[in-house]
Design an enzyme around this catalytic site. Structure first.
Site, PDB file in Angstrom:
ATOM      1  N   GLU A 184       0.821  -1.210   0.000  1.00 39.72           N
ATOM      2  CA  GLU A 184       0.000   0.000   0.000  1.00 39.72           C
ATOM      3  C   GLU A 184       0.858   1.264   0.000  1.00 39.72           C
ATOM      4  O   GLU A 184       0.529   2.248  -0.669  1.00 39.72           O
ATOM      5  CB  GLU A 184      -0.942   0.000   1.207  1.00 39.72           C
ATOM      6  CG  GLU A 184      -2.114  -0.936   1.084  1.00 39.72           C
ATOM      7  CD  GLU A 184      -2.985  -0.600  -0.116  1.00 39.72           C
ATOM      8  OE1 GLU A 184      -3.265   0.603  -0.333  1.00 39.72           O
ATOM      9  OE2 GLU A 184      -3.367  -1.525  -0.840  1.00 39.72           O
TER      10      GLU A 184
ATOM     11  N   CYS B 263     -12.225   2.061 -15.343  1.00 38.90           N
ATOM     12  CA  CYS B 263     -12.659   3.456 -15.194  1.00 38.90           C
ATOM     13  C   CYS B 263     -11.418   4.345 -15.085  1.00 38.90           C
ATOM     14  O   CYS B 263     -11.188   5.016 -14.086  1.00 38.90           O
ATOM     15  CB  CYS B 263     -13.547   3.608 -13.960  1.00 38.90           C
ATOM     16  SG  CYS B 263     -14.424   5.203 -13.891  1.00 38.90           S
TER      17      CYS B 263
ATOM     18  N   CYS C 190     -16.253   2.519 -20.866  1.00 40.05           N
ATOM     19  CA  CYS C 190     -17.633   2.588 -20.388  1.00 40.05           C
ATOM     20  C   CYS C 190     -18.518   1.501 -21.002  1.00 40.05           C
ATOM     21  O   CYS C 190     -19.478   1.046 -20.372  1.00 40.05           O
ATOM     22  CB  CYS C 190     -18.224   3.962 -20.692  1.00 40.05           C
ATOM     23  SG  CYS C 190     -17.381   5.331 -19.864  1.00 40.05           S
TER      24      CYS C 190
ATOM     25  N   CYS D  19     -18.420  -1.508 -18.781  1.00 37.11           N
ATOM     26  CA  CYS D  19     -18.445  -1.208 -17.344  1.00 37.11           C
ATOM     27  C   CYS D  19     -19.635  -1.903 -16.679  1.00 37.11           C
ATOM     28  O   CYS D  19     -20.777  -1.792 -17.152  1.00 37.11           O
ATOM     29  CB  CYS D  19     -18.540   0.300 -17.144  1.00 37.11           C
ATOM     30  SG  CYS D  19     -18.804   0.783 -15.433  1.00 37.11           S
TER      31      CYS D  19
ATOM     32  N   CYS E 256     -24.468   5.092 -13.898  1.00 36.04           N
ATOM     33  CA  CYS E 256     -23.369   6.056 -13.788  1.00 36.04           C
ATOM     34  C   CYS E 256     -23.838   7.416 -14.300  1.00 36.04           C
ATOM     35  O   CYS E 256     -24.197   7.554 -15.476  1.00 36.04           O
ATOM     36  CB  CYS E 256     -22.158   5.573 -14.587  1.00 36.04           C
ATOM     37  SG  CYS E 256     -20.788   6.748 -14.597  1.00 36.04           S
TER      38      CYS E 256
END
Length: 349
Positions: free
Chosen positions: A37, A195, A202, A205, A211
């Site tokens: 991370e 995205c 899209c 998606c 959206c």
């Protein structure tokens, strides 16, 4: 589809298309999750993987990292950039050894209090290492949520960020127990691979039907860009000095500021400043320096134009010890020290 099924649709997409074989997932220990991370902050997965593998090979456990010297930690981080992350990682490891029995704490407040761990990173660690229910809000998630919900305004603004945190927590309520780690990874993978900032996919998606950005033609406008500012330009001069044995003189940077704690070439803002330093520290003729091509390096808040000057067969006026901030280093030893990427490239190492 409703917004309430956002998490379920994202998990369904992740099961088929997500990243399941990243090195920090096998084994998925708190230490490896934490390390990944921190490395992934402002850095892409493909770049991080080889650094991660080298890092855990050298520092396989948190106590190993805590016991390491600053030079060893910085040497294994060199080239990854944003060096404050490495310093904070090292400091946090020492704190964990001193206060948490050598382990990362499974407590949000204690985790959040460690150097370099913000709210989103703490949530990512807790959810991925222990399957605990905590939201994340990294850059990928901010982009996804601003588009899905049609949130205008730069996500770095406190009011916008507060709204995004609330939405992230709402979606988290619909994640089944035991799938928090998958959902956290799904959000990051979705933003990184589908995205995306430019040319999002899209058409394939899994949440496109609800959206707002997709429906209202705002995909290219969201998230709202940060107000632009022109980066200031700065100049500096660096000395590439070699002694009669061909060793290179390196100087350790201060513990704070640019390239903190890294080893680099002696540097000053002006030629006059470097000339004064040379007169104090070195034996040799400064006027014989060879002017090399300017190195341009962009930091987050300014662009540096660094003029390297090379001079061979010089000597220090005083003998230095290995623990001093000046050190003669043979070419074969450069890899063992943390050097900023542009300096390492300049030296051909």
């Amino acid at each position: 589809m409703s917004a309430d099924s956002f998490a379920q649709r994202l998990l369904g997409w992740f099961d088929l298309h997500g990243r399941h074989d990243l090195p920090w997932q096998h084994p998925r220990t708190p230490y490896r999750v934490w390390l990944s991370e921190i490395m992934l902050q402002q850095t892409q997965v493909a770049t991080v993987i080889p650094y991660f593998l080298r890092f855990v090979d050298r520092f396989p456990t948190l106590p190993d990292l805590a016991a390491a010297t600053t030079d060893h930690v910085m040497a294994h981080w060199a080239g990854l950039g944003y060096y404050a992350r490495a310093r904070n990682l090292h400091a946090a490891a020492k704190t964990c050894v001193a206060n948490h029995d050598g382990d990362l704490p499974r407590d949000f407040d204690a985790l959040h209090a460690l150097p370099g761990i913000g709210r989103s990173t703490a949530g990512a660690i807790l959810s991925q290492a222990w399957n605990d229910r905590f939201p994340i809000l990294d850059g990928n998630v901010k982009r996804v949520l601003t588009r899905f919900h049609g949130i205008a305004g730069w996500p770095g603004l406190p009011a916008v960020e507060k709204q995004l945190w609330a939405l992230a927590e709402d979606h988290l309520l619909n994640v089944p127990d035991g799938r928090l780690a998958d959902y956290t990874q799904a959000q990051m993978d979705f933003g990184a691979t589908l995205c995306t900032r430019a040319k999002p996919a899209c058409g394939i998606c899994p949440v496109q039907d609800d959206c707002v950005a997709r429906r209202e033609g705002l995909t290219g406008a969201l998230p709202t860009s940060k107000p632009s500012k022109v980066l200031p330009e700065r100049e500096a001069v660096a000395l590439w000095l070699e002694n009669a044995d061909g060793e290179i003189l390196l100087q350790r940077r201060p513990e704070t500021g640019i390239w903190a704690s890294l080893w680099t070439l002696p540097q000053a803002d002006t030629d006059a400043g470097l000339r004064d330093w040379f007169a104090r520290e070195m034996k040799g003729a400064y006027d014989n320096v060879e002017e090399l091509p300017v190195v341009v390096h962009t930091f987050s808040h300014y662009r540096l134009h660094l003029q390297p000057l090379r001079l061979r067969k010089v000597a220090l006026r005083a003998v230095v010890r290995d623990n001093d901030d000046l050190r003669w280093v043979a070419r074969g030893e450069l890899a063992a020290l943390g050097l900023p990427a542009p300096i390492r490239k300049l030296l051909g190492n």
